[in-house]
Design a protein around this motif. Structure first.
Motif, PDB file in Angstrom:
ATOM      1  N   TYR A 182       0.823  -1.204   0.000  1.00 19.41           N
ATOM      2  CA  TYR A 182       0.000   0.000   0.000  1.00 19.41           C
ATOM      3  C   TYR A 182       0.866   1.266   0.000  1.00 19.41           C
ATOM      4  O   TYR A 182       0.453   2.294  -0.539  1.00 19.41           O
ATOM      5  N   ILE A 183       2.051   1.181   0.552  1.00 19.96           N
ATOM      6  CA  ILE A 183       2.990   2.297   0.413  1.00 19.96           C
ATOM      7  C   ILE A 183       3.455   2.388  -1.036  1.00 19.96           C
ATOM      8  O   ILE A 183       3.629   3.485  -1.583  1.00 19.96           O
ATOM      9  N   MET A 184       3.648   1.249  -1.673  1.00 16.37           N
ATOM     10  CA  MET A 184       3.956   1.254  -3.109  1.00 16.37           C
ATOM     11  C   MET A 184       2.839   1.945  -3.885  1.00 16.37           C
ATOM     12  O   MET A 184       3.100   2.786  -4.766  1.00 16.37           O
ATOM     13  N   MET A 185       1.605   1.625  -3.556  1.00 13.76           N
ATOM     14  CA  MET A 185       0.464   2.238  -4.229  1.00 13.76           C
ATOM     15  C   MET A 185       0.381   3.735  -3.923  1.00 13.76           C
ATOM     16  O   MET A 185      -0.051   4.531  -4.767  1.00 13.76           O
ATOM     17  N   ARG A 186       0.794   4.123  -2.741  1.00 11.77           N
ATOM     18  CA  ARG A 186       0.814   5.545  -2.377  1.00 11.77           C
ATOM     19  C   ARG A 186       1.809   6.303  -3.263  1.00 11.77           C
ATOM     20  O   ARG A 186       1.509   7.386  -3.780  1.00 11.77           O
ATOM     21  N   TRP A 187       3.009   5.720  -3.457  1.00 18.02           N
ATOM     22  CA  TRP A 187       3.985   6.320  -4.367  1.00 18.02           C
ATOM     23  C   TRP A 187       3.440   6.333  -5.797  1.00 18.02           C
ATOM     24  O   TRP A 187       3.674   7.283  -6.563  1.00 18.02           O
ATOM     25  N   PHE A 188       2.747   5.271  -6.165  1.00 19.81           N
ATOM     26  CA  PHE A 188       2.153   5.149  -7.498  1.00 19.81           C
ATOM     27  C   PHE A 188       1.229   6.335  -7.772  1.00 19.81           C
ATOM     28  O   PHE A 188       1.288   6.950  -8.849  1.00 19.81           O
ATOM     29  N   GLN A 189       0.400   6.679  -6.791  1.00 19.16           N
ATOM     30  CA  GLN A 189      -0.499   7.826  -6.946  1.00 19.16           C
ATOM     31  C   GLN A 189       0.287   9.133  -7.006  1.00 19.16           C
ATOM     32  O   GLN A 189      -0.027  10.019  -7.808  1.00 19.16           O
ATOM     33  N   LYS A 190       1.312   9.269  -6.185  1.00 16.97           N
ATOM     34  CA  LYS A 190       2.132  10.487  -6.194  1.00 16.97           C
ATOM     35  C   LYS A 190       2.825  10.686  -7.539  1.00 16.97           C
ATOM     36  O   LYS A 190       3.139  11.822  -7.913  1.00 16.97           O
ATOM     37  N   CYS A 191       3.061   9.585  -8.252  1.00 14.67           N
ATOM     38  CA  CYS A 191       3.716   9.670  -9.559  1.00 14.67           C
ATOM     39  C   CYS A 191       2.721   9.884 -10.699  1.00 14.67           C
ATOM     40  O   CYS A 191       3.091   9.789 -11.878  1.00 14.67           O
ATOM     41  N   GLY A 192       1.468  10.149 -10.353  1.00 10.88           N
ATOM     42  CA  GLY A 192       0.486  10.505 -11.381  1.00 10.88           C
ATOM     43  C   GLY A 192      -0.333   9.367 -11.929  1.00 10.88           C
ATOM     44  O   GLY A 192      -0.893   9.483 -13.032  1.00 10.88           O
ATOM     45  N   HIS A 193      -0.439   8.265 -11.182  1.00 14.77           N
ATOM     46  CA  HIS A 193      -1.219   7.119 -11.637  1.00 14.77           C
ATOM     47  C   HIS A 193      -2.405   6.878 -10.695  1.00 14.77           C
ATOM     48  O   HIS A 193      -2.536   7.523  -9.657  1.00 14.77           O
ATOM     49  N   LYS A 194      -3.250   5.931 -11.060  1.00 13.12           N
ATOM     50  CA  LYS A 194      -4.510   5.722 -10.343  1.00 13.12           C
ATOM     51  C   LYS A 194      -4.501   4.401  -9.564  1.00 13.12           C
ATOM     52  O   LYS A 194      -4.360   3.327 -10.170  1.00 13.12           O
TER      53      LYS A 194
END
Length: 417
Positions: free
Chosen positions: A56-68
């Motif tokens: 979920y931290i990976m997914m948090r970075w994923f969102q910060k990088c402009g993804h959904k």
């Protein structure tokens, strides 16, 4: 390795990557498009603990990088349970229990992600929306042909159970088929191209990727993180007193902070990269600290990790409470765990082991007695000499409080009214 996409570079640099199905093609996709990814959670409990947190931290970075990001809640698969490698069959939950768990988990996720209707806003979906509508015979006819028993028997979660001759029910065996179908359904509904998880879900992930290729002729991707242990070999998020839960009503922000504050010296660098969002340049400076100075790095780790989970205000309160308790010798702080007791009850005398249990420093009267006999229980920093010792008005300190301790690092207050 240097990637084209910001997200994979961050994952590589900070140590999140264990396996990926196709680095080159995923990298191109992340560089050229806004990608949708999902991570699943089974609502088998009211809260996740630290050991669940990495994807979920990976997914948090994923969102910060402009993804959904999509958080997939297994409201339907929780009724089955994934096969556990340790040989235990998961407890069967009622629908009401699952619904209660889903509501509780959603509160935790709201702290980690920005939810909404925007292009990169997170959404939460429940696989009950499609799995409960399936016709069993039609499902087997259309999708059963894409799953081979030969392949499924090679999956670690199944293989380890069989190697130990532990029972594996047909109910559990179906789990990987349903998880694979979840990925396909998320692709169809949300154009979801990527699944992220811990390394233990690799086999289930591959099933979904293969199903997408065979039925939709599309390339789906999987990315896993390593399963973490401490340098001493313990599982992350587990202590002698139990799991470190993310929900504040199951583990206070102060106790959450203290877990990180008590990190082993050799783990500080790794955990700063994984569980904080500090720039790598700052982490490099903290990595260089040695001796007693490493405690400053632990304080920063504890604050930053608590801030992500509980917000900046509660993280600051936890840090201030810890400072008063350990550095200034003042434990009379309202942020410590506490219970109230009437003066009239105290005048009769209350066994210390009972209060240790009631304030949460022990899980049972027996554990509290053992803590006392082992010399680990204290009243106002004085060792409790006997498990028959009672607490009386003579133990009241300033502000009508009594400090109880389990070891050197766990404290609570009894407030006298």
């Amino acid at each position: 390795m240097k990637y084209q996409s910001e997200f994979l570079n961050i994952m590589e640099e900070r140590g999140f990557i264990h396996q990926c199905t196709n680095f080159e093609e995923l990298d191109k996709l992340l560089k050229t498009e806004t990608v949708t990814a999902y991570c699943g959670v089974e609502p088998t409990g009211m809260s996740m603990h630290i050991g669940h947190l990495i994807p979920y931290i990976m997914m948090r970075w994923f969102q910060k990088c402009g993804h959904k990001p999509i958080i997939l809640v297994g409201g339907c698969t929780a009724k089955i349970g994934d096969p556990k490698a340790d040989g235990e069959t998961r407890k069967m939950l009622t629908t009401a229990e699952i619904e209660l768990n889903v509501k509780s988990l959603k509160k935790s996720f709201e702290q980690f992600f920005n939810f909404g209707d925007g292009a990169t806003d997170a959404i939460m979906v429940d696989n009950s929306d499609w799995l409960e509508k399936l016709n069993y015979i039609e499902f087997l006819r259309e999708y059963g042909q894409h799953f081979t028993i030969n392949r499924m028997l090679t999956m670690d979660s199944v293989k380890q159970r069989l190697d130990r001759e532990s029972p594996l029910t047909f109910l559990e065996f179906n789990y990987m088929i349903l998880q694979g179908y979840d990925f396909l359904e998320l692709y169809r509904r949300h154009n979801c191209r990527l699944q992220m998880s811990g390394a233990d879900q690799w086999g289930n992930m591959i099933q979904g990727i293969e199903l997408g290729r065979r039925t939709e002729r599309t390339d789906l991707f999987g990315l896993t993180a390593p399963l973490l242990t401490t340098s001493s070999g313990k599982k992350m998020g587990k202590t002698e007193d139990g799991a470190i839960w993310l929900n504040p009503d199951m583990c206070s922000p102060y106790d959450y902070y203290q877990y990180w504050r008590n990190t082993e010296d050799s783990d500080v660098s790794k955990l700063l990269k994984l569980f904080t969002e500090l720039p790598m340049t700052e982490i490099s400076k903290l990595e260089a600290l040695e001796g007693a100075e490493i405690n400053e790095a632990k304080k920063i780790l504890a604050f930053e990790a608590t801030k992500i989970c509980h917000g900046e205000n509660l993280a600051r309160q936890a840090a201030e409470t810890a400072k008063k308790t350990f550095e200034q010798g003042n434990a009379q702080d309202a942020d410590l765990p506490s219970i109230s007791i009437t003066m009239s009850k105290l005048e009769v005398g209350v066994p210390a082991f009972i209060l240790l249990k009631e304030v949460g420093l022990a899980t049972s009267n027996g554990e509290a007695r053992r803590l006392i006999k082992g010399g680990g229980a204290r009243i106002n920093d004085e060792k409790i000499s006997s498990d028959e010792q009672s607490i009386t008005p003579a133990d009241i300190q300033n502000n009508n409080t009594i400090k109880l301790s389990a070891g050197k690092k766990k404290h609570a207050l009894v407030k006298v009214t």
